[in-house]
Scaffold this active site. Structure first.
Site, mmCIF file in Angstrom:
data_model
loop_
_atom_site.group_PDB
_atom_site.id
_atom_site.type_symbol
_atom_site.label_atom_id
_atom_site.label_comp_id
_atom_site.label_asym_id
_atom_site.label_seq_id
_atom_site.Cartn_x
_atom_site.Cartn_y
_atom_site.Cartn_z
ATOM 1 N N LYS A 53 -2.890 -5.105 -6.580
ATOM 2 C CA LYS A 53 -3.085 -4.101 -7.514
ATOM 3 C C LYS A 53 -4.341 -4.516 -8.406
ATOM 4 C CE LYS A 53 1.424 -2.168 -7.728
ATOM 5 N NZ LYS A 53 2.856 -2.594 -7.878
ATOM 6 N N GLN A 97 6.615 -4.228 -12.529
ATOM 7 C CA GLN A 97 6.993 -4.265 -11.113
ATOM 8 C C GLN A 97 8.578 -4.291 -11.068
ATOM 9 O OE1 GLN A 97 4.962 -4.067 -8.681
ATOM 10 N NE2 GLN A 97 6.554 -4.101 -7.231
ATOM 11 N N ASP A 120 3.418 4.940 -13.126
ATOM 12 C CA ASP A 120 4.296 4.761 -12.222
ATOM 13 C C ASP A 120 5.230 6.018 -12.076
ATOM 14 O OD1 ASP A 120 4.810 2.584 -10.604
ATOM 15 O OD2 ASP A 120 5.506 1.418 -12.083
HETATM 16 N N1 GUN Z 1 8.467 -1.780 -6.722
HETATM 17 C C1 GUN Z 1 8.568 -1.279 -5.405
HETATM 18 N N2 GUN Z 1 7.534 0.020 -5.403
HETATM 19 C C2 GUN Z 1 7.204 0.093 -6.619
HETATM 20 C C3 GUN Z 1 6.262 0.835 -7.471
HETATM 21 O O1 GUN Z 1 5.655 1.855 -7.007
HETATM 22 N N3 GUN Z 1 6.296 0.755 -8.875
HETATM 23 C C4 GUN Z 1 6.737 -0.301 -9.545
HETATM 24 N N4 GUN Z 1 6.618 -0.605 -10.843
HETATM 25 N N5 GUN Z 1 7.568 -1.093 -9.013
HETATM 26 C C5 GUN Z 1 7.892 -0.886 -7.547
#
Ligand code: GUN
Length: 295
Positions: A53, A97, A120
């Site tokens: 990211k 995350q 998100d």
């Molecule tokens: N863990 C797995 N996929 C995601 C996501 O799209 N966003 C976040 N914050 N955590 C994740």
């Protein structure tokens, strides 16, 4: 005839090009879109995602920062960090995350993120907007990416039976919310299947559009798929493979070799949905930055 490939790498690259273009336009107005990802603990897969990211942000000309906290971080400390990020005008998007360590209550953390920075799309405020068809909110990145893939692949979704395998808050439920809305690349009749669904194949065989997000390696076989269906594989599973250089390989939730002989269009793993998630995260962050200046 083998299925046509839905190329997530190419589609994600186009989304990222648009993001870079929009970022340049915002920078000309004095605003650099900024995303802060917070990683608690040292789960290796999560660390890889957060690293990619950060790189993707930089490639698009955005400001990407990762904050890594020890697994023992108390919940109050994480909440205080979110308060600081909420108040920081240089931060337009906040991503914590998932999954978080067990001693931290994920819903409380998600609720603490300012909805305007919740790129998100996990905050109940944005979830509510998604379900009510209010396009002002943020849609979760993976299902939003699947919808863009369907659109770019020219799939006519109107009135079609969409069957989703998996009921997670990150993919299955928001995917259903996107596809039941009225409008472009939506208007589907949606079924969500999960671990308690009886006679799974009776549902999957009805699907014109089958979306697998169940986290079970190669679970979807050819006899579960209606001839001509569009199949989107959201799964990313590691399976042991002594012949592979790393001792494992990545497979989806769909048995690609056999299902690609039955489907009309199919997304591969790797090279499918995975790339779209980060591209949509960047797109949401640029939008958050634009909205922050009233645009
Ligand atoms: N863990 C797995 N996929 C995601 C996501 O799209 N966003 C976040 N914050 N955590 C994740």
């Amino acid at each position: 005839m083998p299925a046509e490939l839905i190329d997530g790498v190419a589609i994600a690259a186009r989304v990222r090009q648009r993001v870079a273009h929009d970022t340049a336009a915002l920078k000309a107005l004095g605003v650099t879109p900024g995303l802060t990802a917070v990683l608690v603990g040292n789960d290796p897969a999560s660390a890889v995602y957060v690293g990619s990211k950060e790189r993707a942000c930089k490639e698009a000309g955005m400001h990407g920062e990762s904050i890594r906290l020890p697994a023992s971080t108390p919940e109050v400390e994480l909440l205080a960090l979110i308060d600081r990020l909420n108040a920081d005008p240089a931060v337009h998007g906040i991503l914590v995350q998932m999954p978080l360590p067990k001693h931290i209550d994920s819903p409380s953390v998600i609720r603490r993120i300012a909805p305007a920075k919740d790129v998100d799309g996990f905050h109940p405020f944005n979830v509510g907007k998604l379900f009510t068809g209010d396009r002002d909110g943020f849609a979760p990145c993976t299902p939003a990416g699947v919808q863009v893939m369907l659109e770019e692949a020219g799939v006519d979704t109107s009135g079609k039976e969409a069957v989703i395998l998996g009921r997670s808050n990150i993919v299955g439920k928001p995917m259903a919310a996107l596809l039941i809305q009225s409008g472009k690349t939506a208007d589907c009749t949606v079924t969500i299947c999960h671990s308690r669904t009886k006679d799974l194949a009776s549902h999957t065989r009805r699907a014109d559009i089958l979306i697998a997000a169940i986290g079970r390696p190669e679970m979807v076989t050819a006899e579960m798929v209606k001839p001509g269906a569009v199949v989107i594989d959201v799964g990313i599973n590691r399976v042991d493979d002594p012949s592979a250089p790393k001792g494992y390989r990545i497979v989806g939730d769909v048995k690609f070799d056999e299902v690609s002989r039955v489907a009309s269009k199919i997304s591969p793993v790797p090279g499918g949905v995975g790339r779209m998630t980060i591209a949509m995260l960047l797109a949401n962050t640029v939008r958050a930055a634009r909205l922050s200046i009233g645009g």
